[in-house]
Design a protein around this motif. Structure first.
Motif, PDB file in Angstrom:
ATOM      1  N   GLN A   1       0.826  -1.205   0.000  1.00  0.00           N
ATOM      2  CA  GLN A   1       0.000   0.000   0.000  1.00  0.00           C
ATOM      3  C   GLN A   1       0.857   1.250   0.000  1.00  0.00           C
ATOM      4  OE1 GLN A   1      -1.899  -1.520   3.227  1.00  0.00           O
ATOM      5  NE2 GLN A   1      -3.122  -2.834   1.897  1.00  0.00           N
ATOM      6  N   ASN A   2       1.773   1.230  -0.908  1.00  0.00           N
ATOM      7  CA  ASN A   2       2.619   2.392  -1.142  1.00  0.00           C
ATOM      8  C   ASN A   2       3.531   2.752   0.004  1.00  0.00           C
ATOM      9  OD1 ASN A   2       2.637   3.332  -3.732  1.00  0.00           O
ATOM     10  ND2 ASN A   2       0.581   4.162  -3.527  1.00  0.00           N
ATOM     11  N   GLU A   3       3.707   1.845   0.917  1.00  0.00           N
ATOM     12  CA  GLU A   3       4.660   2.128   1.983  1.00  0.00           C
ATOM     13  C   GLU A   3       6.024   1.607   1.597  1.00  0.00           C
ATOM     14  OE1 GLU A   3       3.602   1.083   5.853  1.00  0.00           O
ATOM     15  OE2 GLU A   3       1.463   1.422   5.545  1.00  0.00           O
ATOM     16  N   GLU A   4       6.967   1.927   2.460  1.00  0.00           N
ATOM     17  CA  GLU A   4       8.331   1.510   2.143  1.00  0.00           C
ATOM     18  C   GLU A   4       8.582   0.059   2.442  1.00  0.00           C
ATOM     19  OE1 GLU A   4      10.962   5.199   3.224  1.00  0.00           O
ATOM     20  OE2 GLU A   4      12.044   3.296   3.461  1.00  0.00           O
ATOM     21  N   THR A   5       7.895  -0.450   3.427  1.00  0.00           N
ATOM     22  CA  THR A   5       8.183  -1.810   3.834  1.00  0.00           C
ATOM     23  C   THR A   5       6.931  -2.665   3.763  1.00  0.00           C
ATOM     24  OG1 THR A   5       7.773  -1.226   6.113  1.00  0.00           O
ATOM     25  CG2 THR A   5      10.064  -1.211   5.368  1.00  0.00           C
TER      26      THR A   5
ATOM     27  N   GLY B   1      22.528 -14.972   7.567  1.00  0.00           N
ATOM     28  CA  GLY B   1      21.509 -14.342   8.400  1.00  0.00           C
ATOM     29  C   GLY B   1      20.861 -15.351   9.325  1.00  0.00           C
ATOM     30  N   VAL B   2      20.392 -14.835  10.420  1.00  0.00           N
ATOM     31  CA  VAL B   2      19.720 -15.708  11.378  1.00  0.00           C
ATOM     32  C   VAL B   2      18.410 -15.055  11.765  1.00  0.00           C
ATOM     33  CG1 VAL B   2      19.922 -16.907  13.565  1.00  0.00           C
ATOM     34  CG2 VAL B   2      21.983 -16.339  12.285  1.00  0.00           C
ATOM     35  N   GLY B   3      17.432 -15.867  11.991  1.00  0.00           N
ATOM     36  CA  GLY B   3      16.188 -15.336  12.522  1.00  0.00           C
ATOM     37  C   GLY B   3      15.329 -14.709  11.449  1.00  0.00           C
ATOM     38  N   SER B   4      14.276 -14.092  11.906  1.00  0.00           N
ATOM     39  CA  SER B   4      13.361 -13.496  10.940  1.00  0.00           C
ATOM     40  C   SER B   4      13.108 -12.050  11.313  1.00  0.00           C
ATOM     41  CB  SER B   4      12.059 -14.272  10.901  1.00  0.00           C
ATOM     42  OG  SER B   4      11.425 -14.182  12.147  1.00  0.00           O
ATOM     43  N   VAL B   5      12.630 -11.331  10.339  1.00  0.00           N
ATOM     44  CA  VAL B   5      12.342  -9.915  10.558  1.00  0.00           C
ATOM     45  C   VAL B   5      10.840  -9.708  10.473  1.00  0.00           C
ATOM     46  CG1 VAL B   5      14.531  -9.107   9.683  1.00  0.00           C
ATOM     47  CG2 VAL B   5      12.651  -9.484   8.131  1.00  0.00           C
ATOM     48  N   GLU B   6      10.435  -8.565  10.876  1.00  0.00           N
ATOM     49  CA  GLU B   6       9.010  -8.272  10.844  1.00  0.00           C
ATOM     50  C   GLU B   6       8.593  -7.585   9.565  1.00  0.00           C
ATOM     51  OE1 GLU B   6       8.082 -10.382  13.774  1.00  0.00           O
ATOM     52  OE2 GLU B   6       6.541  -9.137  12.853  1.00  0.00           O
ATOM     53  N   GLU B   7       9.524  -6.868   9.000  1.00  0.00           N
ATOM     54  CA  GLU B   7       9.168  -6.138   7.794  1.00  0.00           C
ATOM     55  C   GLU B   7      10.335  -6.179   6.834  1.00  0.00           C
ATOM     56  OE1 GLU B   7       8.496  -2.174   8.961  1.00  0.00           O
ATOM     57  OE2 GLU B   7      10.417  -2.015   9.980  1.00  0.00           O
ATOM     58  N   ILE B   8      10.004  -6.115   5.571  1.00  0.00           N
ATOM     59  CA  ILE B   8      11.083  -6.160   4.580  1.00  0.00           C
ATOM     60  C   ILE B   8      10.940  -4.998   3.621  1.00  0.00           C
ATOM     61  CG2 ILE B   8      11.489  -8.633   4.626  1.00  0.00           C
ATOM     62  CD1 ILE B   8       9.713  -8.850   2.150  1.00  0.00           C
ATOM     63  N   GLY B   9      12.043  -4.649   3.030  1.00  0.00           N
ATOM     64  CA  GLY B   9      12.033  -3.592   2.029  1.00  0.00           C
ATOM     65  C   GLY B   9      12.017  -4.217   0.648  1.00  0.00           C
ATOM     66  N   PHE B  10      12.060  -3.364  -0.340  1.00  0.00           N
ATOM     67  CA  PHE B  10      11.975  -3.863  -1.694  1.00  0.00           C
ATOM     68  C   PHE B  10      13.170  -4.731  -2.050  1.00  0.00           C
ATOM     69  CE2 PHE B  10      10.698  -4.423  -5.809  1.00  0.00           C
ATOM     70  CZ  PHE B  10      11.599  -3.946  -6.742  1.00  0.00           C
TER      71      PHE B  10
END
Lengths: 785, 220
Positions: free
Chosen positions: B39-43, B78-87
């Motif tokens: 929705q047009n956000e960065e992440t 990398g380890v673990g997970s993130v909550e948000e990702i970028g392009f």
């Protein structure tokens, strides 16, 4: 037996004797026997011995209405069995030939069967001609109605759908565009040659040439199958060439009718061309629709055949044949109808029919197609000798050259275009094989034979040319393709069994790719395939598959099928030391455990000596299933729920022995319809929980070992014998121990009896067919994997 | 809401193109899609992906969504997970689904195969210990069969166990009774999927079309 080192000469001699005998019979049967056949009173010299009848003779007194002849004890009347007799003789000859070739090892590995059969046909034709008779020609009607359908049905029913649909675009390109290109190239150039040649060929007009071009440019499925089956080429190439040979039928039909129709008029307008294109679409799609309709009808019918298992194969054959004939009524493509019918009905029919019906269908189809195939090639040989020939060097040689050139150019050109759209590109080796594998065969011959000699005065010349091309492709290309494949190191077919891991990951990958496509927002071909699968599962399967099987997901179906195969293999090998390859014999579940044991119970310790003793006894007793004894290491032990109930274990074992006996008795009943057509699961449960089956058996020293029960779901679909017994004859219910991992009790020493249990268990599962009412797994390719 | 450069930034795209191997047009298309989803956000958040209608019927949708947020797929270690990702991360995950180019060397092909199989492996190995244990494998099979109605947990257990046994016997061979098979390591995973030509099968055709925009544009 190893034929190579065996009594080569003896077998050969035996075969030759058979051959000569049959040949003699054949030739003899064709001689005019009319004179000797009819009168009943010849050769009845023994008539007098039969009684008190007056030996009245044919030459009667005048006026007597009743003339008494001696009762004919033995008479010779060939005419009234002539036709079936001859047909049977031909079939017999064909089959004996096939038999013979495989007994002669050296020849059959160099020369493909089709070549040998044509040679035999030539010989037989020559012999018949020597005798002075007219050799029978391959009549088009017989060919198209009786000899061709079994081969096509066999191909269509067992077609690998997945590879076919993956390469559909490529196949269609080759079939449609390639055939069109070939026809026009060959036809046009031949016309040019005829014009150039001069007075001998000047009467051949353009349309006739185009007609000839269209007939000869179609790759023939019979020949392709015959040759490609022997070289075991990789699946991609096989499906490309074979698919092309099937789908080009529509093009051939349209072009044939178009040119035949208008050749008398001598002119084709643009409207005709346009109509031709429309006709092509109608012919091909119509054929497919007709086939699909009959396929669905067959699938629907098979849903209700659980009470009459014996005629199940009949439905498959008759519906398919009807599809073929119905398509022929409208001059649609019968071949495509047949393929569509077989491919559509297969997944549903196989889910419904019994295992035996499946085997029957498979073997009947293979048998018929094999006999057809053989007969076709033999008749080709005979027709070569028989048929009216008109040899024209220019025409024949030109035809041959143009055919080859057209094929090569067509394949190369099309591949160039196709490779832009393919992920797995076709290499030049692939292109060579595709071009080289474009064999012509009997369909072309029959189509030319159908031409009316009045409209086509050059028909005989066409016949000769076609026969030459057929011979060239089958002999030269057929014989050399095998060494060429080896020389070019073309990838061969991989004979790997599909493992459960591959199946899991294939499905996983399908879902993953569909999901990624959805995330991308791209409605790609995974998306549509997934949609089709879901539609299939939701509506179609419910309609066409009987009972619970309709809801069975593919992975489980595959798993059961694998299980079934293992069971059958195990039984067939007599529970021998060689286990089926899918069954990992060297690792047992004890080796694969959760990292932290869920329970940490205090378990009795075993002394080292005791451990060794137990192990030794086990080793000497484990002849068959090679189960491993769990080591008594308290860190890796998992508590057995039944640890305390060793008496129960004992009884279980005894019961299983009885069950085995009962199963072997059941063997006698396997072919008799079981009276109550229960649902198979109830039948199986009944079998398992039948108290009469259990008795007591004297227990010898036995150490219960780990019973690896690989397929021990508690679902109704299959039954776990051991767990069954644990509930003392109640219905199987859910249990958390899917794998029964039992700890041998250190206190009691019992000899190992598990080797018998395993086969029993397997036996039970695969013999749990109480007659025709059972449902079983079949070998099948998933419809839309 | 700062918009992630609404005009295609050539320099940025070029670096991305070099890193992931996509062409500039493909990156533009995927960027549009990213903006649509986020929705047009960065992440991008997990919920954004969960709103996709078509994913509803997919039995392994959670694993797929997780794969996008899994650090192991972005970076080497990398380890673990993130909550948000970028392009960039989105694009990196998408790049696993590219098809091999026509002329690549054997090593490149092998590398691509390993990368793709690593992606698959990470999807199964949820606790990131380097092996797929029996529990995790059972979970995989359960998820696969989750859409197919209730056919008993025992069947799925049976299937998962059989599969595990197969892997063990192929990878390790005969095992003594007191040996312990921890789980499927990456090497074993490679071995069992050796014959499947994953580099050609695991691809989305869309990502290979250099030419037209095939993305279905819905009104945001």
């Amino acid at each position: 037996r190893d034929w190579r080192t065996g009594c080569f000469d003896e077998e050969c001699f035996g075969v030759l004797k058979m051959f000569i005998l049959v040949l003699g019979l054949l030739v003899g049967s064709l001689m005019p026997l009319g004179g000797a056949a009819s009168s009943p009173d010849t050769g009845t010299g023994h008539g007098g011995s039969h009684g008190n009848k007056d030996p009245g003779y044919a030459k009667n007194g005048n006026g007597t209405t009743y003339s008494k002849k001696p009762f004919p004890v033995l008479s010779f009347d060939y005419e009234h069995v002539r036709l079936p007799f001859e047909i049977s003789l031909w079939v017999l000859l064909a089959s004996l030939m096939k038999l013979g070739f495989h007994l002669i090892p050296r020849v059959s590995s160099i020369v493909p069967e089709s070549c040998l059969l044509i040679v035999v046909g030539l010989l037989v034709g020559g012999l018949i001609k020597l005798v002075g008779e007219d050799p029978p020609v391959l009549e088009s009607k017989i060919f198209f109605f009786y000899l061709l359908p079994p081969i096509i049905l066999d191909a269509g029913y067992f077609m690998p759908i997945r590879q076919f649909t993956e390469n559909l675009g490529t196949i269609l390109m080759f079939a449609v565009v390639g055939t069109l290109w070939n026809s026009f190239f060959v036809g046009g150039l031949l016309y040019g040659v005829c014009q150039l040649e001069g007075h001998k060929l000047a009467y051949v007009d353009l349309l006739s040439c185009l007609l000839f071009g269209s007939i000869i440019s179609a790759v023939d499925p019979v020949a392709v199958l015959a040759v490609f089956e022997e070289i075991h080429i990789n699946e991609l190439l096989h499906i490309l060439v074979f698919g092309e040979s099937l789908l080009n039928d529509a093009v051939t039909v349209v072009l044939y009718h178009l040119f035949e129709e208008y050749s008398s008029v001598g002119l084709i307008t643009v409207t005709d061309v346009f109509l031709g294109i429309v006709c092509f679409l109608v012919v091909s799609l119509g054929g497919i629709v007709v086939g699909a309709i009959y396929g669905i009808l067959a699938a629907f019918t098979s849903r209700f055949t659980s009470h009459t298992r014996v005629i199940e194969p009949l439905f498959v054959f008759v519906y398919s044949y009807m599809a073929y004939l119905s398509a022929e009524v409208f001059h649609l493509s019968g071949i495509m109808a047949l393929i569509a019918c077989g491919a559509v009905m297969r997944p549903y029919v196989e889910a419904n029919i019994s295992h035996k019906s499946h085997t029957t269908i498979k073997y009947f189809l293979k048998m018929w197609s094999s006999v057809s195939d053989t007969l076709i090639f033999i008749f080709l040989g005979v027709s070569t000798v028989a048929g009216p020939h008109q040899w024209n060097w220019t025409f024949v040689v030109a035809t041959l050259i143009f055919c080859l050139v057209a094929r090569v150019l067509g394949v190369v050109g099309l591949t160039f275009v196709i490779n832009k759209f393919r992920i797995v590109k076709l290499t030049s080796k692939d292109q060579f094989i595709i071009a080289y594998g474009g064999l012509r065969g009997a369909i072309a011959f029959s189509l030319v034979y159908l031409l009316n000699p009045e409209h086509f005065p050059m028909r005989n010349m066409f016949l000769t040319a076609i026969i030459t091309v057929i011979f060239f492709t089958v002999f030269v290309q057929g014989m050399t393709i095998r060494p060429l494949v080896d020389l070019l190191a073309v990838k061969k077919k991989q004979e790997t069994k599909r493992s459960i891991n591959e199946e899991i990951h294939t499905q996983f990958l399908d879902h993953l790719l569909t999901g990624i496509e959805d995330i991308c927002g791209h409605y790609g071909h995974h998306h549509w395939k997934d949609k089709l699968n879901r539609f299939n599962k939701k509506y179609v399967k419910k309609c066409l598959i009987a009972g619970e099987r309709s809801k069975e997901p593919q992975l489980i179906a595959f798993y059961h099928k694998m299980e079934m195969k293992q069971a059958i293999e195990l039984v067939e090998s007599g529970g021998g030391s060689k286990l089926p390859s899918a069954l990992p014999s060297t690792v047992s579940m004890q080796n694969i455990q959760p990292k932290k044991p869920s329970q940490d119970r205090a378990l009795p310790q075993l002394s080292k000596a005791r451990e060794e003793e137990i192990r030794k006894i086990l080793r000497t007793n484990l002849q068959r299933t090679r189960q491993r004894l769990r080591s008594y290491n308290r860190h890796t032990l998992i508590a057995d729920p039944y640890e305390d109930g060793w008496n129960e274990m004992l009884i279980k074992r005894k019961k299983m022995k009885e069950l085995e006996k009962k199963i072997s008795q059941m063997n006698n009943y396997l072919t008799v319809p079981a009276p109550p057509p229960d649902s198979p699961t109830i039948a199986r449960a009944r079998l398992a929980s039948d108290p009469q089956a259990w008795g007591l058996k004297s227990v010898t020293e036995s150490i219960p070992t780990i019973k690896v029960d690989l397929a021990s779901p508690q679902s109704p679909e299959s039954v776990n014998v051991v767990d069954e017994f644990s509930k003392k004859g109640s219905q199987p219910k859910e249990e958390e121990g899917g794998l029964t991992m039992k700890v041998p009790s250190p206190a009691k020493q019992r000899k190992d009896k598990t080797p018998d249990e395993e086969p029993q268990q397997r036996l039970m599962r695969c013999l749990s067919d109480p007659g025709p009412a059972a449902e079983e797994e079949d070998e099948d390719e998933p419809f839309l994997p | 809401m700062g918009s992630f450069q609404s005009l295609p930034d050539d320099h940025q795209y070029r670096t991305l193109s070099q890193k992931t191997g996509f062409s500039l047009e493909q990156i533009a298309i995927l960027h549009n899609r990213f903006k649509q989803l986020s929705q047009n956000e960065e992440t991008l958040w997990r919920d954004d992906l969960k709103t996709i209608q078509d994913l509803e019927s997919n039995p392994i949708r959670y694993q797929i969504i997780e794969a996008f947020f899994d650090r192991r797929n972005f970076q080497k270690d990398g380890v673990g997970s993130v909550e948000e990702i970028g392009f960039e991360e989105f694009l990196t995950v998408m790049s696993y689904f590219r098809a091999p180019a026509h002329r690549i060397t054997e090593e490149q092909r092998e590398e691509m195969r390993r990368a793709k199989l690593r992606f698959l492996f990470n999807m199964h190995d949820t606790d990131n210990d380097g092996t797929i244990t029996l529990e995790e494998y059972r979970h995989v099979v359960e998820e696969l069969l989750s859409r197919s109605g209730a056919l008993g947990r025992e069947t799925t257990k049976g299937i998962a166990d059989a599969a595990m046994l197969e892997v063990a016997s192929i990878s390790v061979g005969p095992m003594a009774p007191d040996e312990f098979y921890e789980g499927i390591t990456f090497e074993h995973f490679l071995k069992i999927l050796k014959g499947t030509e994953i580099e050609t099968r695991m691809h989305i055709r869309f990502l290979n079309m250099d030419t037209t925009v095939l993305c279905k544009q819905r009104c945001v």
